[in-house]
Scaffold this motif. Structure first.
Motif, PDB file in Angstrom:
ATOM      1  N   SER A   1       0.818  -1.215   0.000  1.00 41.03           N
ATOM      2  CA  SER A   1       0.000   0.000   0.000  1.00 41.03           C
ATOM      3  C   SER A   1       0.850   1.263   0.000  1.00 41.03           C
ATOM      4  CB  SER A   1      -0.921   0.006   1.226  1.00 41.03           C
ATOM      5  OG  SER A   1      -0.168   0.126   2.424  1.00 41.03           O
ATOM      6  N   GLY A   2       2.170   1.090   0.062  1.00 37.08           N
ATOM      7  CA  GLY A   2       3.063   2.240   0.079  1.00 37.08           C
ATOM      8  C   GLY A   2       3.166   2.920   1.424  1.00 37.08           C
ATOM      9  N   THR A   3       2.686   2.240   2.489  1.00 37.39           N
ATOM     10  CA  THR A   3       2.758   2.801   3.841  1.00 37.39           C
ATOM     11  C   THR A   3       4.151   2.556   4.415  1.00 37.39           C
ATOM     12  OG1 THR A   3       0.404   2.352   4.207  1.00 37.39           O
ATOM     13  CG2 THR A   3       1.754   2.759   6.157  1.00 37.39           C
ATOM     14  N   ARG A   4       4.893   3.602   4.627  1.00 36.74           N
ATOM     15  CA  ARG A   4       6.243   3.477   5.188  1.00 36.74           C
ATOM     16  C   ARG A   4       6.193   3.869   6.662  1.00 36.74           C
ATOM     17  NH1 ARG A   4      11.660   4.083   3.120  1.00 36.74           N
ATOM     18  NH2 ARG A   4      12.943   2.939   4.637  1.00 36.74           N
ATOM     19  N   LEU A   5       6.424   2.927   7.519  1.00 34.31           N
ATOM     20  CA  LEU A   5       6.441   3.202   8.949  1.00 34.31           C
ATOM     21  C   LEU A   5       7.700   3.965   9.332  1.00 34.31           C
ATOM     22  CD1 LEU A   5       5.359  -0.327  10.284  1.00 34.31           C
ATOM     23  CD2 LEU A   5       3.872   1.647   9.869  1.00 34.31           C
ATOM     24  N   ASP A   6       7.621   4.747  10.405  1.00 31.55           N
ATOM     25  CA  ASP A   6       8.828   5.356  10.960  1.00 31.55           C
ATOM     26  C   ASP A   6       9.697   4.297  11.631  1.00 31.55           C
ATOM     27  OD1 ASP A   6       8.441   8.028  10.210  1.00 31.55           O
ATOM     28  OD2 ASP A   6       7.092   8.373  11.892  1.00 31.55           O
ATOM     29  N   HIS A   7       9.056   3.325  12.291  1.00 23.75           N
ATOM     30  CA  HIS A   7       9.761   2.280  13.027  1.00 23.75           C
ATOM     31  C   HIS A   7       9.891   1.031  12.167  1.00 23.75           C
ATOM     32  CE1 HIS A   7       7.766   4.930  15.936  1.00 23.75           C
ATOM     33  NE2 HIS A   7       8.684   4.591  16.817  1.00 23.75           N
ATOM     34  N   ASP A   8      10.966   0.273  12.383  1.00 25.25           N
ATOM     35  CA  ASP A   8      11.046  -1.065  11.801  1.00 25.25           C
ATOM     36  C   ASP A   8       9.879  -1.904  12.322  1.00 25.25           C
ATOM     37  OD1 ASP A   8      13.396  -0.371  10.576  1.00 25.25           O
ATOM     38  OD2 ASP A   8      14.675  -1.710  11.759  1.00 25.25           O
ATOM     39  N   LEU A   9       9.363  -2.780  11.465  1.00 20.64           N
ATOM     40  CA  LEU A   9       8.399  -3.786  11.889  1.00 20.64           C
ATOM     41  C   LEU A   9       9.079  -5.142  11.826  1.00 20.64           C
ATOM     42  CD1 LEU A   9       5.541  -4.749  12.663  1.00 20.64           C
ATOM     43  CD2 LEU A   9       5.044  -4.886  10.197  1.00 20.64           C
ATOM     44  N   LEU A  10       9.115  -5.854  12.942  1.00 21.49           N
ATOM     45  CA  LEU A  10       9.692  -7.193  12.995  1.00 21.49           C
ATOM     46  C   LEU A  10       8.566  -8.207  13.127  1.00 21.49           C
ATOM     47  CD1 LEU A  10      12.679  -6.650  15.498  1.00 21.49           C
ATOM     48  CD2 LEU A  10      12.643  -6.332  13.013  1.00 21.49           C
ATOM     49  N   VAL A  11       8.556  -9.192  12.227  1.00 16.47           N
ATOM     50  CA  VAL A  11       7.604 -10.296  12.295  1.00 16.47           C
ATOM     51  C   VAL A  11       8.379 -11.534  12.721  1.00 16.47           C
ATOM     52  CG1 VAL A  11       5.907 -11.679  11.052  1.00 16.47           C
ATOM     53  CG2 VAL A  11       6.235  -9.267  10.444  1.00 16.47           C
TER      54      VAL A  11
END
Length: 417
Positions: free
Chosen positions: A113-123
């Motif tokens: 969706s082109g949503t760039r978070l400020d924080h890393d996302l860890l799965v």
């Protein structure tokens, strides 16, 4: 291109079906226990699934699979989601798996969706969350939290194999299990999507639960010592029957759970006689039981109440009893801020929800020592779990993923500050 709901559901169905292929064919249901060959094979599949979703993937020293969706600010603390893909013996296809596949799908949705978070996302797919032959659950999250001990590594399974040896055979260094760099950094929050494993959401007709607390678990082994006698010649009134005392204790445990004022359950899981002869009065019997609750008053008092009642009943039968109590985990409250953010996410999406306690333990228990913790539940059909009949509708999982994406977005934005 942003994934549609139908594409998400199609990928979920495919992923659950693919993972279900990795199972021990000699055992019932979908059996994929930690350190087993099916588990090893399934994790190769999980790594590829993360890569296909655009995540950078590592396997840390504890054996956890970690997929990273990079944020705009590398120095910002990471948001963490995930669960596990191992199962109990004879288990189902949704417990833990929903949280891993859901986390991967959430990351994919954000990226596409082109949503760039400020924080890393860890799965994270945590190693070995389920109970195992070594009697220790949540291996990967326990290691990440620095809670795995040398004594734990000395635990033995039914074959006499030490847990440390099992790690070595699996290709992990027992001396490095708590050296988990991503968990040593400051973390923003941990949010875990999971099936409820109980009937409440289905009974209320609600698609979502926001977890308030995770149950505390106290376990004990009661050893009953009576007197061995010939079963055909010793009169009934003159017996010291350890099995009778154990049977009374099973009923006492059940009554304690039934009498809990709020959330409380009590279960006896195994009763074993040392004698295998059909014509001998049992003289040595071991009973394995546990009690669970999110009510600290009830849980703190249950140990003394059960010990006194079981000992008194055993004495009436002339049987001695000794107790070995252990705490599997204390009650862990979800972080109020994360609860509010998850609830707000559901409200934003127009998804009905309710606050709900968790009667099962989760990797979230140990992650709560590292970051503010929360959980989102989706319904379990008929409340069934840890069995082949375990089922959650794909549409419900997809709604849970929507809530997870919105929760992660809110944690990343002003609401999470």
């Amino acid at each position: 291109m942003h994934a549609t709901a139908s594409e998400t559901m199609e990928r979920l169905d495919e992923g659950i079906a693919d993972l279900s292929r990795f199972r021990d064919q000699a055992r019932p249901g979908w059996t994929r226990e930690v350190f087993s060959d099916p588990y090893r094979d399934s994790r190769t599949w999980t790594v590829q699934r993360m890569k296909d979703a655009g995540l950078e993937v590592i396997i840390d020293n504890a054996g956890n699979i970690v997929g990273r969706l990079a944020g705009r600010t590398p120095s910002a603390p990471a948001i963490v989601t995930g669960s596990h893909t191992d199962t109990v013996d004879g288990g189902g296809r949704f417990d833990g798996i929903v949280g891993v596949l859901g986390g991967i799908e959430a990351a994919r949705v954000l990226r596409e969706s082109g949503t760039r978070l400020d924080h890393d996302l860890l799965v994270v797919d945590f190693l070995g969350e389920e109970s195992n032959a070594f009697g220790l659950s949540c291996l990967g999250s326990r290691s990440a939290a620095g809670e795995l001990t040398a004594e734990d590594l000395d635990r033995q399974d039914y074959r006499g194999l030490r847990l440390g040896q099992a790690y070595t055979q699996y290709g992990l260094d027992p001396n490095k299990l708590t050296d988990v760099p991503w968990a040593r950094q400051r973390l923003k929050a941990f949010i875990e999507l999971h099936i409820e494993q109980g009937p409440t959401l289905q009974e209320r007709g609600l698609p979502l639960g926001v977890v308030t607390a995770i149950t505390g678990i106290e376990r004990f082994i009661a050893t009953f010592t009576g007197s061995a006698d010939h079963a055909g010649t010793r009169a009934m009134h003159d017996r010291r029957d350890a099995m009778v005392a154990a049977a009374e204790a099973v009923l006492a445990v059940r009554a304690e759970g039934c009498g809990a004022p709020t959330h409380g359950v009590a279960t006896s899981t195994r009763v074993e006689s040392e004698s295998r002869s059909p014509n001998v009065v049992p003289s040595l019997v071991h009973m394995h039981s546990e009690v669970r609750s999110v009510d600290p008053t009830w849980l703190s008092g249950v140990k003394g109440r059960l010990t006194r009642e079981i000992a008194a009943k055993a004495a009436e039968s002339g049987v001695d009893v000794e107790f070995d109590w252990s705490t599997d985990n204390p009650i862990v409250n979800a972080d109020p801020g994360v609860q509010d953010i998850a609830a707000s996410a559901a409200d934003t999406l127009g998804i009905p929800w309710m606050p709900i306690p968790s009667g099962a333990t989760h990797d979230a228990v140990h992650m709560a020592t590292l970051a503010p913790m929360g959980m989102i539940f989706v319904p379990s059909k008929d409340g069934k779990s840890h069995c082949p009949e375990e089922w959650t509708d794909t549409a419900d999982i997809a709604l849970g993923i929507e809530a997870l994406v919105q929760t992660i977005t809110n944690l990343d934005g002003p609401a999470g500050r």
